[in-house]
Design an enzyme around this catalytic site. Structure first.
Site, PDB file in Angstrom:
ATOM      1  N   TYR A   4       0.812  -1.224   0.000  1.00 37.08           N
ATOM      2  CA  TYR A   4       0.000   0.000   0.000  1.00 37.08           C
ATOM      3  C   TYR A   4       0.841   1.268   0.000  1.00 37.08           C
ATOM      4  O   TYR A   4       0.309   2.364  -0.220  1.00 37.08           O
ATOM      5  CB  TYR A   4      -0.954   0.007   1.203  1.00 37.08           C
ATOM      6  CG  TYR A   4      -1.795  -1.235   1.310  1.00 37.08           C
ATOM      7  CD1 TYR A   4      -2.276  -1.880   0.180  1.00 37.08           C
ATOM      8  CD2 TYR A   4      -2.097  -1.780   2.555  1.00 37.08           C
ATOM      9  CE1 TYR A   4      -3.041  -3.038   0.285  1.00 37.08           C
ATOM     10  CE2 TYR A   4      -2.870  -2.935   2.660  1.00 37.08           C
ATOM     11  CZ  TYR A   4      -3.331  -3.552   1.518  1.00 37.08           C
ATOM     12  OH  TYR A   4      -4.086  -4.691   1.632  1.00 37.08           O
ATOM     13  N   HIS A  64       1.608 -11.473   2.809  1.00 33.54           N
ATOM     14  CA  HIS A  64       0.462 -10.954   2.051  1.00 33.54           C
ATOM     15  C   HIS A  64      -0.170 -12.007   1.138  1.00 33.54           C
ATOM     16  O   HIS A  64      -1.393 -12.140   1.088  1.00 33.54           O
ATOM     17  CB  HIS A  64       0.907  -9.739   1.220  1.00 33.54           C
ATOM     18  CG  HIS A  64      -0.183  -8.761   0.956  1.00 33.54           C
ATOM     19  ND1 HIS A  64       0.000  -7.399   0.995  1.00 33.54           N
ATOM     20  CD2 HIS A  64      -1.491  -8.932   0.637  1.00 33.54           C
ATOM     21  CE1 HIS A  64      -1.129  -6.783   0.715  1.00 33.54           C
ATOM     22  NE2 HIS A  64      -2.048  -7.699   0.488  1.00 33.54           N
TER      23      HIS A  64
END
Length: 258
Positions: A4, A64
């Site tokens: 992000y 992730h």
């Protein structure tokens, strides 16, 4: 999270709050490129995360996506970071049963389970309710945390208009976000809704003053279609290789994705 690219500005914001560290629970995730590069890259990312967030350690650090052939070594690297006091717990994101079993087979959980993952962060909502996966991790004692619990995103179109969801909302006199949030927490799944509007924040949080009936839970749990599972399968295949030299690679053997 690394992907992000927001931690360098989240850190100063946290520092400006002057909130006591024990009052904060900080989570981050290591992205595929670092996982693919190897354990030292994973450790460097942990260090960068701590530096950017301006904190002494991270409460929970997730892998992730389970990059094939690489995620086990990444998890082992996080175990080293935990031993060094840089992170407190290790978690997973987007793992299926077989990915988890690869970790177990490699001895990643420690002799007494001290390094077993504490959570698996996956998409959970009525339109993508993967019961086999949810039941497996729950039985393993790995907490499920949902993302896209409110079914946001272009892939779902206008899901709040679904007639079954509207029926339940009308019966309870509640909004779609409230019903969707309650659907998750009522079965022990963490719900992390996202909004920048204070009014919606309050509404999203107001999910503990009512309950869904068994029938309403059953109706919402039954909205996932075979097409939705197949679409998720294609997303999984794409994302486990994303941002690696093997982008576009195949599904690495059998995977339980429902």
């Amino acid at each position: 999270a690394q992907f992000y690219m927001n931690e360098s500005w989240v850190g100063p914001a946290l520092k400006s709050m002057a909130a006591p560290r024990p009052s904060l629970f900080i989570t981050s995730k290591v992205w595929n490129n670092s996982v693919y590069e190897g354990p030292e890259a994973v450790k460097r990312q942990v260090d960068k995360c701590i530096e950017d967030l301006q904190c002494e350690n991270i409460d929970l650090f997730l892998v992730h996506w389970p990059v094939p052939g690489k995620h086990v070594a990444a998890y082992q690297a996080l175990r080293d970071c935990k031993a060094d006091g840089k992170i407190k717990e290790i978690g997973l994101s987007n793992y299926c049963i077989e990915d988890y079993e690869e970790l177990r087979a490699a001895g990643c959980f420690g002799e007494n389970g001290e390094d077993k993952p504490v959570c698996n962060q996956i998409e959970v909502n009525p339109l993508l309710f993967r019961k086999k996966t949810i039941d497996f991790f729950t039985q393993e004692g790995v907490h499920i945390q949902s993302y896209r619990g409110l079914m946001q995103g272009p892939a779902w179109g206008k899901p709040w208009d679904h007639p079954v969801l509207q029926e339940v909302c009308n019966e309870l006199g509640r909004s779609p976000p409230q019903v969707l949030g309650r659907f998750l927490v009522q079965q022990g799944i963490s719900h992390v809704p996202k909004t920048s509007t204070p009014e919606r924040m309050s509404q999203n949080a107001d999910i503990f003053s009512f309950e869904l009936s068994a029938k309403q839970m059953e109706l919402l749990s039954g909205l996932t279609t075979p097409e939705a599972i197949d679409n998720y399968k294609q997303l999984y295949i794409k994302c486990i290789w994303r941002d690696t030299p093997e982008a576009g690679g195949p599904l690495p053997g059998e995977r339980t994705l429902d």
